[in-house]
Design a protein around this motif. Structure first.
Motif, short mmCIF file in Angstrom:
data_model
loop_
_atom_site.label_atom_id
_atom_site.label_comp_id
_atom_site.label_asym_id
_atom_site.label_seq_id
_atom_site.Cartn_x
_atom_site.Cartn_y
_atom_site.Cartn_z
N MET A 19 35.85 -164.17 -31.04
CA MET A 19 36.58 -165.27 -30.43
C MET A 19 35.86 -165.78 -29.17
SD MET A 19 39.55 -165.76 -32.09
CE MET A 19 40.76 -164.81 -33.04
N LYS A 20 35.03 -164.87 -28.58
CA LYS A 20 34.31 -165.26 -27.35
C LYS A 20 33.40 -166.45 -27.62
CE LYS A 20 34.04 -161.35 -24.13
NZ LYS A 20 35.37 -161.65 -23.67
N ARG A 21 32.69 -166.40 -28.78
CA ARG A 21 31.77 -167.50 -29.08
C ARG A 21 32.53 -168.80 -29.26
NH1 ARG A 21 28.13 -166.86 -34.26
NH2 ARG A 21 30.13 -167.28 -35.24
N LEU A 22 33.69 -168.72 -29.91
CA LEU A 22 34.52 -169.91 -30.11
C LEU A 22 34.94 -170.47 -28.76
CD1 LEU A 22 36.16 -171.88 -31.86
CD2 LEU A 22 38.00 -170.17 -31.89
N SER A 61 38.07 -168.29 -22.81
CA SER A 61 37.47 -166.97 -22.57
C SER A 61 37.45 -166.15 -23.87
CB SER A 61 38.29 -166.21 -21.52
OG SER A 61 39.59 -165.95 -22.06
N GLY A 62 38.08 -166.71 -24.90
CA GLY A 62 38.15 -165.97 -26.16
C GLY A 62 39.34 -165.03 -26.23
N GLY A 63 40.20 -165.13 -25.23
CA GLY A 63 41.36 -164.24 -25.16
C GLY A 63 42.57 -164.77 -25.91
N ALA A 64 42.45 -165.96 -26.48
CA ALA A 64 43.58 -166.53 -27.22
C ALA A 64 43.29 -166.46 -28.71
CB ALA A 64 43.79 -167.98 -26.78
N ASN A 65 44.32 -166.67 -29.51
CA ASN A 65 44.18 -166.70 -30.97
C ASN A 65 44.73 -168.03 -31.46
OD1 ASN A 65 43.86 -166.10 -33.67
ND2 ASN A 65 45.71 -164.82 -33.82
N PRO A 66 43.98 -169.10 -31.24
CA PRO A 66 44.51 -170.44 -31.51
C PRO A 66 44.77 -170.69 -32.98
CG PRO A 66 42.16 -170.56 -31.04
CD PRO A 66 42.58 -169.15 -30.78
N THR A 67 45.66 -171.61 -33.24
CA THR A 67 45.92 -172.01 -34.62
C THR A 67 44.92 -173.10 -35.03
OG1 THR A 67 47.40 -173.79 -34.00
CG2 THR A 67 48.40 -171.61 -34.33
N PHE A 94 32.36 -173.28 -35.49
CA PHE A 94 32.19 -171.94 -36.10
C PHE A 94 30.80 -171.72 -36.66
CE2 PHE A 94 36.37 -170.44 -35.64
CZ PHE A 94 37.25 -171.48 -35.89
N ARG A 95 29.90 -172.73 -36.53
CA ARG A 95 28.56 -172.59 -37.11
C ARG A 95 27.85 -171.40 -36.47
NH1 ARG A 95 26.12 -176.56 -39.87
NH2 ARG A 95 27.46 -178.17 -38.98
N PRO A 96 27.22 -170.55 -37.30
CA PRO A 96 26.45 -169.43 -36.76
C PRO A 96 25.37 -169.95 -35.81
CG PRO A 96 26.67 -169.26 -39.15
CD PRO A 96 27.19 -170.62 -38.77
N ASP A 97 25.10 -169.23 -34.74
CA ASP A 97 24.13 -169.69 -33.73
C ASP A 97 22.80 -170.07 -34.36
OD1 ASP A 97 25.90 -169.42 -31.66
OD2 ASP A 97 25.47 -167.27 -31.44
N ASP A 98 22.36 -169.32 -35.38
CA ASP A 98 21.01 -169.57 -35.92
C ASP A 98 20.98 -170.78 -36.84
OD1 ASP A 98 22.57 -168.65 -37.93
OD2 ASP A 98 21.35 -166.90 -38.42
N GLU A 99 22.20 -171.36 -37.18
CA GLU A 99 22.20 -172.47 -38.12
C GLU A 99 21.99 -173.78 -37.38
OE1 GLU A 99 25.20 -172.13 -41.58
OE2 GLU A 99 25.31 -174.25 -41.01
N GLY A 100 22.12 -173.74 -36.02
CA GLY A 100 21.86 -174.98 -35.27
C GLY A 100 22.97 -175.98 -35.48
#
Lengths: 75, 75
Positions: A1-4, A38-44, A63-69
């Motif tokens: 969730m942190k990355r989101l 901060s990634g501390g929530a669980n959004p809908t 949600f794209r993986p970091d390596d997918e650009g």
């Protein structure tokens, strides 16, 4: 969730929005924004859809993986 | 949400899982599955992460625009 959370914060900054402005556009309480970013929530999905519209970013890019650009920001 | 529901149902079928099996893997009540797959639910990111793990599909693929072409299923 942190990355989101980071992606959401970066997208908000790219739009030059404050957390208060973003909260109003997304339809969440301003106090929710720090947890969301901060990634501390669980959004809908509905909250994410509202954020993607407000920030002009696709859900896939959130949600794209970091390596997918990510596709161009703010398309 | 309808497209998301369809993607989730297609991914479940691709894995040969029943709704009951999928519900157990994702950690939701079996009665939630029909709503989730019809687009009538508003799932949280945590539920989508669990579904993406259970079905071997990325979150980005769940939200990828139809014209962008999903990456290979079950990577």
């Amino acid at each position: 969730m942190k990355r989101l959370g980071k992606r959401l914060r970066d997208a908000r900054h790219a739009k030059g929005l404050s957390q208060e402005q973003a909260a109003e556009l997304i339809g969440v309480h301003p106090k929710y924004m720090p947890r969301l970013e901060s990634g501390g929530a669980n959004p809908t999905v509905a909250t994410l859809v509202a954020a993607s519209v407000a920030y002009g970013i696709s859900l896939c890019d959130l949600f794209r993986p970091d390596d997918e650009g990510a596709s161009e920001q703010g398309r």
